[in-house]
Scaffold this motif. Structure first.
Motif, PDB file in Angstrom:
ATOM      1  N   VAL A 167      45.078  53.914  39.557  1.00  0.00           N
ATOM      2  CA  VAL A 167      45.525  52.996  38.457  1.00  0.00           C
ATOM      3  C   VAL A 167      44.782  52.633  37.578  1.00  0.00           C
ATOM      4  CG1 VAL A 167      46.995  51.492  37.421  1.00  0.00           C
ATOM      5  CG2 VAL A 167      48.070  52.952  38.502  1.00  0.00           C
ATOM      6  N   VAL A 168      44.207  52.104  36.644  1.00  0.00           N
ATOM      7  CA  VAL A 168      42.861  51.472  35.950  1.00  0.00           C
ATOM      8  C   VAL A 168      43.291  50.300  35.266  1.00  0.00           C
ATOM      9  CG1 VAL A 168      41.392  52.095  34.208  1.00  0.00           C
ATOM     10  CG2 VAL A 168      42.597  53.802  34.519  1.00  0.00           C
ATOM     11  N   ARG A 187      41.634  38.374  40.693  1.00  0.00           N
ATOM     12  CA  ARG A 187      42.056  39.903  40.079  1.00  0.00           C
ATOM     13  C   ARG A 187      43.322  40.222  40.557  1.00  0.00           C
ATOM     14  NH1 ARG A 187      39.937  37.164  36.120  1.00  0.00           N
ATOM     15  NH2 ARG A 187      37.962  36.934  35.997  1.00  0.00           N
ATOM     16  N   ALA A 188      43.398  39.975  41.927  1.00  0.00           N
ATOM     17  CA  ALA A 188      44.265  40.997  42.924  1.00  0.00           C
ATOM     18  C   ALA A 188      45.423  40.506  42.193  1.00  0.00           C
ATOM     19  CB  ALA A 188      44.145  40.458  44.699  1.00  0.00           C
ATOM     20  N   ALA A 189      46.105  39.292  41.512  1.00  0.00           N
ATOM     21  CA  ALA A 189      47.066  39.321  41.467  1.00  0.00           C
ATOM     22  C   ALA A 189      47.331  39.143  39.751  1.00  0.00           C
ATOM     23  CB  ALA A 189      47.228  37.348  41.112  1.00  0.00           C
ATOM     24  N   SER A 221      38.051  51.115  50.277  1.00  0.00           N
ATOM     25  CA  SER A 221      37.040  51.007  48.720  1.00  0.00           C
ATOM     26  C   SER A 221      37.455  52.606  48.270  1.00  0.00           C
ATOM     27  CB  SER A 221      36.252  51.154  49.658  1.00  0.00           C
ATOM     28  OG  SER A 221      36.049  52.870  50.886  1.00  0.00           O
ATOM     29  N   LEU A 222      36.502  52.813  47.134  1.00  0.00           N
ATOM     30  CA  LEU A 222      36.678  53.906  46.207  1.00  0.00           C
ATOM     31  C   LEU A 222      35.452  54.243  46.319  1.00  0.00           C
ATOM     32  CD1 LEU A 222      39.055  52.406  43.106  1.00  0.00           C
ATOM     33  CD2 LEU A 222      39.984  53.677  44.997  1.00  0.00           C
ATOM     34  N   MET A 265      35.771  46.559  38.066  1.00  0.00           N
ATOM     35  CA  MET A 265      36.209  47.615  38.165  1.00  0.00           C
ATOM     36  C   MET A 265      37.713  48.046  39.141  1.00  0.00           C
ATOM     37  SD  MET A 265      35.815  49.724  34.070  1.00  0.00           S
ATOM     38  CE  MET A 265      37.477  50.035  34.140  1.00  0.00           C
ATOM     39  N   THR A 266      35.835  48.445  39.762  1.00  0.00           N
ATOM     40  CA  THR A 266      36.481  49.058  41.100  1.00  0.00           C
ATOM     41  C   THR A 266      37.671  48.372  41.845  1.00  0.00           C
ATOM     42  OG1 THR A 266      34.241  50.022  41.253  1.00  0.00           O
ATOM     43  CG2 THR A 266      35.397  50.179  43.086  1.00  0.00           C
ATOM     44  N   TYR A 267      37.504  46.824  41.916  1.00  0.00           N
ATOM     45  CA  TYR A 267      38.122  46.456  42.982  1.00  0.00           C
ATOM     46  C   TYR A 267      39.170  46.000  42.246  1.00  0.00           C
ATOM     47  CZ  TYR A 267      40.401  42.097  45.245  1.00  0.00           C
ATOM     48  OH  TYR A 267      41.573  41.994  45.843  1.00  0.00           O
ATOM     49  N   GLN A 268      39.745  45.547  40.771  1.00  0.00           N
ATOM     50  CA  GLN A 268      40.817  46.183  40.535  1.00  0.00           C
ATOM     51  C   GLN A 268      41.696  47.549  39.956  1.00  0.00           C
ATOM     52  OE1 GLN A 268      41.492  43.423  37.115  1.00  0.00           O
ATOM     53  NE2 GLN A 268      39.063  42.383  37.068  1.00  0.00           N
ATOM     54  N   THR A 269      41.216  48.328  40.154  1.00  0.00           N
ATOM     55  CA  THR A 269      41.364  49.741  40.255  1.00  0.00           C
ATOM     56  C   THR A 269      42.304  49.822  41.408  1.00  0.00           C
ATOM     57  OG1 THR A 269      39.835  50.048  38.174  1.00  0.00           O
ATOM     58  CG2 THR A 269      41.989  51.694  39.572  1.00  0.00           C
ATOM     59  N   MET A 270      41.814  49.570  42.625  1.00  0.00           N
ATOM     60  CA  MET A 270      41.804  49.465  43.652  1.00  0.00           C
ATOM     61  C   MET A 270      43.156  48.974  44.185  1.00  0.00           C
ATOM     62  SD  MET A 270      39.523  48.878  47.172  1.00  0.00           S
ATOM     63  CE  MET A 270      40.487  47.189  47.114  1.00  0.00           C
TER      64      MET A 270
END
Length: 448
Positions: A50-51, A171-173, A326-327, A133-138
């Motif tokens: 999910v982007v 950002r996780a929230a 991780s992605l 973008m990597t963390y939030q997409t993850m």
């Protein structure tokens, strides 16, 4: 205390971004370049992504600056010539960007973000964009799986105390909300993003009173419409009986105990016992809320076993995406002033040129995607949209609820096999267009 803020975000970069940029400037390499940000391959535990993170990426690109303090620090390193430092003092991002919208699903090799700008500008922003973008997409991808597992039951993001940093917790929230969480315990996220807040109590609260029932009575008195009572500090079944007493007392005063919370032990068995206790005491309206090292796998098991749990708190395993933490995201040069570019390293081949992603759907269900050369007409609908031109957004900030609704529709539109949890399934098909296949072959031949 140091924080990453607008004034210093430009310095959140790897040193080699700046050494390369300095050399580009010295060598006169100032032409336009295009970079793709994409995930090489999905983790084994993921059927889709999910982007997420596009909005923060655009904020960064609009605001990125090297302050006088930053220039002074870089000068103190005795690595950079004055012409380069003077360039950085004037640095602004002036390029264009295309992105797959937040909340949309995506797959390996598909550009999530495409940046076209003068080479130095496009290079310097790499580290921040990947981080953002990597963390939030993850996390959004993990949250979407938890949403599937909950089968319509709500869950709350309980992750901030275990997330890997303060910014990560914020950002996780946001990512969890887009992925389907019903709210968060993170008060700052409530303030910044307008997310619904939810909270219960800790064992320390119960332990602060001489008797467990006194803690329940005090909390329910102070929050007569929204109290959630933590009942497993001592004996869970006894805690449920005391909670039922308090719930009936509150009801008699016109209020309501919303739920009891289980946070330890055999949650499935305890939930069944607690449900019996509450129902027998006339408290069928009091819900059962469960937390404690939960994720989509455990939630699926609990519900499959008939656990009468109404809602969940999901923390550590959500904010850290524990099973796929991780992605394999990268940001690669795919075109410059001399034409398309590709990397031929074994296991790390990249797709050359500017690209578009097309999604082919049949009867509302995604059938396959096509990665194509930009401008090539393919079947389906285009996923990459223009989001920035000349260093400025092409539209205002998108509401999170729009991204959340987009995620719900996108996940619902996936083949059923991709919406399963813990099963090995046939991967979603991502094809290369005829035009991209020809370009790929031509670049391979030219390299040899």
């Amino acid at each position: 205390m140091a924080w990453v803020v607008d004034d210093n975000a430009a310095m959140l970069t790897d040193l080699y971004e700046l050494t390369m940029a300095a050399s580009y400037l010295a060598q006169g390499l100032a032409g336009p370049a295009t970079f793709d940000l994409f995930v090489r391959r999905l983790p084994e535990e993921r059927n889709f992504l999910v982007v997420c993170g596009v909005e923060e990426a655009l904020d960064y690109l609009e605001r990125v600056r090297f302050t006088g303090e930053a220039i002074s620090y870089l000068r103190s390193l005795a690595m950079f010539q004055e012409p380069f430092l003077e360039y950085l003092a004037r640095f602004r991002f002036t390029g264009d960007a295309w992105a797959i919208p937040e909340g949309e699903v995506a797959f390996g090799q598909e550009p999530l973000l495409r940046v076209t700008a003068p080479l130095i500008e496009a290079q310097v922003v790499e580290t921040f964009l990947l981080n953002c973008m990597t963390y939030q997409t993850m996390v959004a991808s993990k949250a979407a799986r938890v949403t599937l597992a909950c089968s319509g039951r709500p869950y709350i993001d309980f992750s901030p105390r275990r997330d890997h940093g303060a910014d990560a917790a914020l950002r996780a929230a946001k990512a969890a909300w887009i992925g389907g969480a019903a709210g968060t315990s993170n008060v700052l996220a409530g303030q910044v993003y307008g997310l619904p807040l939810s909270g219960t109590m800790a064992h320390s609260y119960v332990l602060s009173f001489e008797h467990e029932i006194d803690a329940f009575r005090a909390y329910a008195s102070d929050f007569p419409e929204s109290a959630v009572l933590l009942i497993d500090t001592y004996d869970t079944a006894e805690g449920a009986r005391k909670a039922a007493v308090v719930a009936n007392e509150v009801r008699a005063r016109g209020g309501r105990v919303q739920a009891v919370r289980l946070d330890s032990g055999d949650l499935g068995a305890l939930a069944k016992e607690v449900r019996h206790v509450l129902d027998a005491a006339g408290c069928a309206d009091v819900q059962i809320f469960a937390s404690g090292d939960l994720d989509e796998y455990r939630i699926s098991e609990l519900l499959a076993d008939g656990a009468p749990i109404d809602a969940f708190g999901v923390g550590t395993r959500l904010g850290t995406s524990e099973d796929a933490s991780s992605l394999s995201s990268v940001y690669k040069l795919v075109e410059d002033a001399s034409g398309p570019k590709m990397k031929l390293s074994e296991g790390k081949v990249t797709l050359p040129g500017r690209k578009q992603v097309w999604r082919v759907e049949r009867d509302g269900v995604a059938e396959h995607d096509i990665i194509a050369v930009d401008g090539e007409k393919c079947e389906g609908r285009m996923l990459l949209e223009p989001v920035m031109h000349g260093g400025r957004r092409v539209r205002g900030h998108e509401a999170l609820d729009v991204a959340r609704a987009r995620r719900a529709a996108a996940v619902a539109g996936l083949p059923a096999r991709l919406r399963t949890i813990g099963e090995s399934v046939e991967p979603y098909e991502v094809r290369l267009s005829g035009g991209l296949e020809r370009l790929l072959a031509a670049e391979r031949d030219a390299a040899h």
